[in-house]
Design a protein around this motif. Structure first.
Motif, short mmCIF file in Angstrom:
data_model
loop_
_atom_site.label_atom_id
_atom_site.label_comp_id
_atom_site.label_asym_id
_atom_site.label_seq_id
_atom_site.Cartn_x
_atom_site.Cartn_y
_atom_site.Cartn_z
N GLY A 1 0.79 -0.99 0.15
CA GLY A 1 -0.06 0.11 0.05
C GLY A 1 0.79 1.25 0.05
N ARG A 2 1.87 1.17 0.77
CA ARG A 2 2.83 2.57 0.95
C ARG A 2 3.55 2.59 -0.32
N LEU A 3 4.14 1.27 -0.89
CA LEU A 3 4.87 1.25 -2.19
C LEU A 3 4.23 2.05 -3.21
N ILE A 4 2.69 1.72 -3.30
CA ILE A 4 1.92 2.09 -4.53
C ILE A 4 1.60 3.54 -4.38
N GLY A 5 1.28 4.03 -3.06
CA GLY A 5 1.09 5.52 -2.74
C GLY A 5 2.28 6.31 -3.16
N TYR A 6 3.36 5.89 -2.51
CA TYR A 6 4.94 6.39 -2.74
C TYR A 6 5.03 6.66 -4.17
N ALA A 7 4.96 5.65 -5.15
CA ALA A 7 5.09 5.63 -6.35
C ALA A 7 4.27 6.60 -7.03
N LEU A 8 2.83 6.64 -6.80
CA LEU A 8 1.98 7.59 -7.57
C LEU A 8 2.65 9.14 -7.31
N HIS A 9 3.03 9.45 -5.77
CA HIS A 9 3.64 10.57 -5.57
C HIS A 9 4.59 11.05 -6.13
N ALA A 10 5.62 10.01 -6.53
CA ALA A 10 6.87 10.23 -7.13
C ALA A 10 6.64 10.64 -8.62
#
Length: 416
Positions: free
Chosen positions: A332-341
C-alpha cells in the motif's frame, strides 16, 4: 528470495491439501503473480481443474496437520474414495502443469505439501505471493519507463515516455485495487532521494543551444514572453543558469519594465544569481543579446518543455524503482509513494500539450466502487488476510468528527 519461495510453496501446498481454498484465492491471485515458472504453471493447472469441476476439487477429507505429517500419521477416517480423488487431483495437476513446463513430479508436490503449516491460512500465504508480485511488477514497469525516457532523450521526442508513464500509472492503480487500497498518491515521511547528478544523462548540445537561442530571442522580442509564461517554467531549462535568466526576463515582463541585456544583468544581480556563482556578468551579456534576429520562441520553448518532461519521467522512474527494490515497504505504501513520485509528470505533461497544441489524452474512467454487500468473497478474504477489521466508531465519535477541508488549488504564476 527465501521468504517468497516459502510463501509460494505454502499456498500451493494448501490448495493441494484443501482444494476448497481455491475460491478464496482465484478472484485476486493470478498465476503470473508467482515468481517461479513451475509454481505459476501448477497454480494455473489447479485453477483449470477446479473450474472444470474435477472430482478432487470437491469436499475433501480432513487434511493432516503439520504434526500429523511429522509423525507419519494420516487421518484414518477418510474413505478410500476420497483418497483416490485426492490422488487423482494431484496426478492430473502434474499432467496439466507439465503441458507448460517440464520437471514437475509427485515428489515435488509432497515438498509443497510439507511446506504448508495450515491449509486454512491459504489467503495469508497468497497475500505474501501477491506482495512479492507487486514489488516485481512495479520495478519492471519503472525500468521500462526509464529506458523509454533515455531513448526519447536521444530521439528528441516524448510520446513513448508519455505512453509508458501512463502504463505505469495504470498498473499501480490496478495493483492497488487488487491489494484492496485506493490508488492515491501518498507523500513519504521523508523526501524521496533525488538521483545523483552523475547518474543523469548530460543535456545534449542541441538542447543547450536551443535554450541559449530562446533567451536571446526573448530579450530581443520580449512581447513573445506573453505566449510562453503560461506553460514554460524556469525549472524546465536543463541549464540552471538559463533558468535563472528566464526568471529575470519573466520578472521584468511582469512588472512592465524595459527588457535588454543591461536590465536583465541588473535583475540577475538583484536576485543573487551573480553572487552565488550560478552566472557571471559575461554569461548574462552573452546570452541576452538584444540584437539577436527574430526566432520562433514558442517552438524553442516547446523543445525545452519536451526535454524537461523526459528528464522528469526518467527521474521519477528511478525513484519508483528504488521504492520497489525496498522489500520492507508494504504494498500500500509502495503504490502510494510511487504515485507521489509520478505526480510531477501531471503538471509538466499538461504544459507540454499546451505548448505543442496536442489534445489531452482521455483517461479511461475507473469503475464505480461496488457496495459493501456485493464485494466478492475472494476480495473480502484477501482483505481479512491482511489485518483485522477496525471496530466501527461510536456514535459520539462520529458526531464529533471534524469536517474534512479540501486543500485549495494552487494558482498558476508567472516565472517571476
Amino acid at each position: 528470495m527465501r521468504p517468497l519461495l516459502q510463501a509460494e510453496q505454502a499456498v500451493l501446498g494448501a490448495v493441494l491439501l484443501d482444494p476448497g481454498q481455491l475460491p478464496r484465492l482465484s478472484g485476486w491471485l493470478r498465476p503470473d503473480h508467482f515468481y517461479r515458472p513451475h509454481h505459476a504453471a501448477l497454480y494455473a493447472a489447479l485453477l483449470k481443474l477446479h473450474s472444470d469441476g474435477h472430482p478432487g476439487a470437491g469436499p475433501q477429507p480432513i487434511a493432516p496437520t503439520t504434526e500429523d505429517r511429522k509423525a507419519g500419521a494420516w487421518p484414518t477416517a477418510a474413505p478410500t474414495a476420497g483418497r483416490d480423488e485426492r490422488l487423482a487431483w494431484m496426478d492430473d495437476a502434474i499432467a496439466e502443469a507439465n503441458t507448460e513446463v517440464r520437471g514437475l513430479t509427485a515428489v515435488y508436490l509432497h515438498t509443497l505439501i510439507a511446506a504448508c503449516p495450515r491449509p486454512a491460512h491459504a489467503p495469508v500465504y497468497g497475500r505474501m505471493v501477491l506482495e512479492g508480485a507487486i514489488h516485481r511488477t512495479v520495478a519492471k514497469h519503472a525500468t521500462r519507463l526509464h529506458q523509454m525516457a533515455r531513448a526519447d532523450t536521444v530521439r528528441g521526442s516524448a510520446e513513448d515516455t508519455l505512453h509508458y508513464a501512463q502504463v505505469l500509472t495504470d498498473v499501480l492503480s490496478d495493483l492497488a485495487r487488487r491489494w484492496g487500497t485506493d490508488p492515491r498518491p501518498m507523500a513519504p515521511p521523508t523526501p524521496l532521494p533525488q538521483p545523483a547528478a552523475a547518474n543523469q544523462p548530460p543535456a545534449s548540445e542541441e538542447l543547450l543551444a536551443d535554450e541559449e537561442y530562446l533567451l536571446a530571442v526573448l530579450t530581443a522580442h520580449p512581447d513573445a514572453l506573453g505566449e510562453l509564461v503560461g506553460w514554460l517554467r524556469p525549472e524546465d531549462f536543463a541549464n540552471p543558469g538559463h533558468g535563472r535568466i528566464y526568471r529575470c526576463l519573466g520578472a521584468l515582463h511582469h512588472r512592465g519594465e524595459p527588457v535588454d541585456e543591461v536590465t536583465v544583468l541588473w535583475e540577475a544581480q538583484r536576485r543573487g544569481a551573480l553572487a552565488d556563482g550560478t552566472l557571471t556578468a559575461e554569461d548574462v551579456l552573452r546570452l541576452c543579446d538584444s540584437k539577436s534576429p527574430a526566432g520562433i520562441a514558442d517552438y524553442l520553448g516547446e523543445q525545452v518543455v519536451r526535454a524537461a518532461l523526459v528528464r522528469t519521467a526518467a527521474s521519477a522512474a528511478r525513484q519508483v524503482r528504488a521504492l520497489a527494490d525496498d522489500e520492507s515497504l508494504a504494498p500500500g505504501r509502495l503504490i502510494g509513494y510511487a504515485l507521489h513520485a509520478l505526480s510531477p509528470l501531471d503538471d509538466i505533461r499538461r504544459r507540454w500539450r499546451a505548448a505543442s497544441g496536442a489534445p489531452e489524452a482521455a483517461s479511461a474512467p475507473h469503475p464505480a466502487p461496488q457496495p459493501t454487500a456485493h464485494v466478492p468473497s475472494s476480495r473480502a478474504d484477501a482483505a481479512l488476510a491482511r489485518s483485522r477489521p477496525h471496530p466501527p466508531p461510536s456514535p459520539n465519535a462520529r458526531a464529533n468528527a471534524p469536517t474534512p477541508v479540501s486543500p485549495a488549488r494552487s494558482s498558476r504564476r508567472s516565472p517571476s
